[in-house]
Design a protein around this motif. Structure first.
Motif, PDB file in Angstrom:
ATOM      1  N   LEU A 302      47.586  50.109  39.656  1.00  0.00           N
ATOM      2  CA  LEU A 302      46.548  50.389  40.654  1.00  0.00           C
ATOM      3  C   LEU A 302      45.149  50.269  40.041  1.00  0.00           C
ATOM      4  N   GLU A 303      45.043  50.604  38.765  1.00  0.00           N
ATOM      5  CA  GLU A 303      43.774  50.446  38.063  1.00  0.00           C
ATOM      6  C   GLU A 303      43.372  48.964  38.005  1.00  0.00           C
ATOM      7  N   LEU A 304      44.341  48.109  37.745  1.00  0.00           N
ATOM      8  CA  LEU A 304      44.077  46.668  37.692  1.00  0.00           C
ATOM      9  C   LEU A 304      43.652  46.143  39.075  1.00  0.00           C
ATOM     10  N   ILE A 305      44.274  46.661  40.122  1.00  0.00           N
ATOM     11  CA  ILE A 305      43.907  46.244  41.480  1.00  0.00           C
ATOM     12  C   ILE A 305      42.479  46.681  41.797  1.00  0.00           C
ATOM     13  N   ALA A 306      42.151  47.921  41.389  1.00  0.00           N
ATOM     14  CA  ALA A 306      40.787  48.422  41.619  1.00  0.00           C
ATOM     15  C   ALA A 306      39.772  47.555  40.861  1.00  0.00           C
ATOM     16  N   ALA A 307      40.125  47.150  39.648  1.00  0.00           N
ATOM     17  CA  ALA A 307      39.248  46.300  38.854  1.00  0.00           C
ATOM     18  C   ALA A 307      39.063  44.935  39.530  1.00  0.00           C
ATOM     19  N   ALA A 308      40.172  44.397  40.042  1.00  0.00           N
ATOM     20  CA  ALA A 308      40.105  43.082  40.700  1.00  0.00           C
ATOM     21  C   ALA A 308      39.235  43.141  41.959  1.00  0.00           C
ATOM     22  N   LYS A 309      39.222  44.309  42.602  1.00  0.00           N
ATOM     23  CA  LYS A 309      38.397  44.489  43.800  1.00  0.00           C
ATOM     24  C   LYS A 309      36.975  44.949  43.466  1.00  0.00           C
ATOM     25  N   ASN A 310      36.738  45.096  42.159  1.00  0.00           N
ATOM     26  CA  ASN A 310      35.418  45.532  41.676  1.00  0.00           C
ATOM     27  C   ASN A 310      35.042  46.914  42.206  1.00  0.00           C
ATOM     28  N   ILE A 311      36.053  47.801  42.261  1.00  0.00           N
ATOM     29  CA  ILE A 311      35.805  49.181  42.648  1.00  0.00           C
ATOM     30  C   ILE A 311      35.652  49.980  41.360  1.00  0.00           C
TER      31      ILE A 311
END
Length: 312
Positions: A302-311
């Protein structure tokens, strides 16, 4: 018949619309999930029933409504949500709340909530611009609060009655509600007929128990009788006929995916902090009490997804 169903109706003159629901199973489920005291069962049960009927008033599929009753009393807050298909859920902050009974022996529902505000949020699922309305609590009696909100927000005169009946052991015997709302072209004669009917309106919890019977009759038969008996004695030109029959049921709808989205919205920094400090996360659904566990590997994804979304 399942013990939670609803019906919408209209009078013969087209002057007022009616929303009625039998919510016995909904309130039973809420009591089981939240282990509520008798006072909390009454408070949450009325709020669930009223919010569910408000959901049926929504004009478009995919819409939902959230009703937050927040006061300075010991119950503190009741929050319920419903959608246009008759699904409803809710919780009370202090499910074991108790207070001395009133002088007449009835439970002090209004005292449990106290003074505060009623906030109503209407939105389309996925929309970023919900409509939010807020008014002072009228009395803490839920039904009166909803009627007051509808009048202030929509300038439409509305009658609301909500009831929960418990047996001697505190178990839910019956629950139901009714909302009557004048339509724009309501005749003066219809208004007068409603005013004369109002003092004679049956107690909604007693009426619900009476029409439910042993559960052997079909939904439409029971709900049609529910309408007829509620408006017994109304002049023929203002008698109410059913329009539509609806499901009316408890449905939480929580899922791993929904809570994943909530964690992602925290952003990379906060997710990383949870991983470093705790190595895992447990989230408990406020509505149904179901627990969701996210281990370190799951949080890292989920951290990687947040990073990909620039959150951040």
């Amino acid at each position: 018949m399942a013990n939670s169903r609803a019906v919408t109706g209209i009078d013969n003159s087209g002057s007022f619309r009616v929303y009625m629901g039998i919510s016995t199973d909904i309130v039973k489920e809420a009591k089981k999930l939240h282990q509520t005291s008798p006072l909390a069962t009454h408070l949450l049960g009325r709020a669930l029933t009223g919010t569910g009927l408000m959901g049926l008033m929504l004009r478009e599929p995919g819409m939902k409504i959230t009703m937050q009753f927040k006061g300075d009393g010991p119950a503190e807050q009741v929050l319920c949500t419903a959608d246009s298909t008759g699904h409803v859920k809710g919780y009370i902050v202090h499910p074991l709340v108790e207070m001395p009974a009133r002088e007449d022996g009835s439970l002090d529902v209004s005292g449990a909530l106290g003074n505060g505000t009623l906030t109503c949020i209407r939105d389309m699922v996925g929309s970023k611009d919900p409509y939010v309305g807020k008014v002072p609590l009228y009395s803490g009696e839920i039904a009166e609060d909803i009627a007051s909100y509808l009048y202030q927000s929509e300038q439409v005169k509305t009658v609301v009655s909500l009831g929960v009946k418990l047996d001697e052991n505190g178990e839910v015997e019956a629950a139901g509600g009714i909302i009557v709302q004048l339509l724009p072209d309501a005749s003066e004669e219809a208004v007068k007929a409603l005013e004369e009917w109002l003092p004679k309106m049956p107690k909604i919890s007693e009426l619900t128990k009476a029409v439910e019977g042993d559960g052997s009759r079909d939904d439409q038969t029971v709900l049609t009788e529910f309408l007829e008996r509620a408006f017994l004695g109304m002049p023929d030109e203002f008698s109410v006929r059913p329009l539509d029959f609806h499901d009316f049921e408890w449905k939480c709808g929580c899922s791993v995916g929904r809570f994943e989205q909530g964690i992602i919205s925290l952003g990379v920094k906060e997710i990383h902090q949870i991983i470093e400090e705790d190595g895992q996360a447990e989230i408990v659904c406020q509505f149904c009490g179901k627990k969701y566990n996210f281990d370190k590997e799951h949080l890292e994804r989920l951290e990687l997804i947040a990073a990909a979304k620039n959150i951040k």
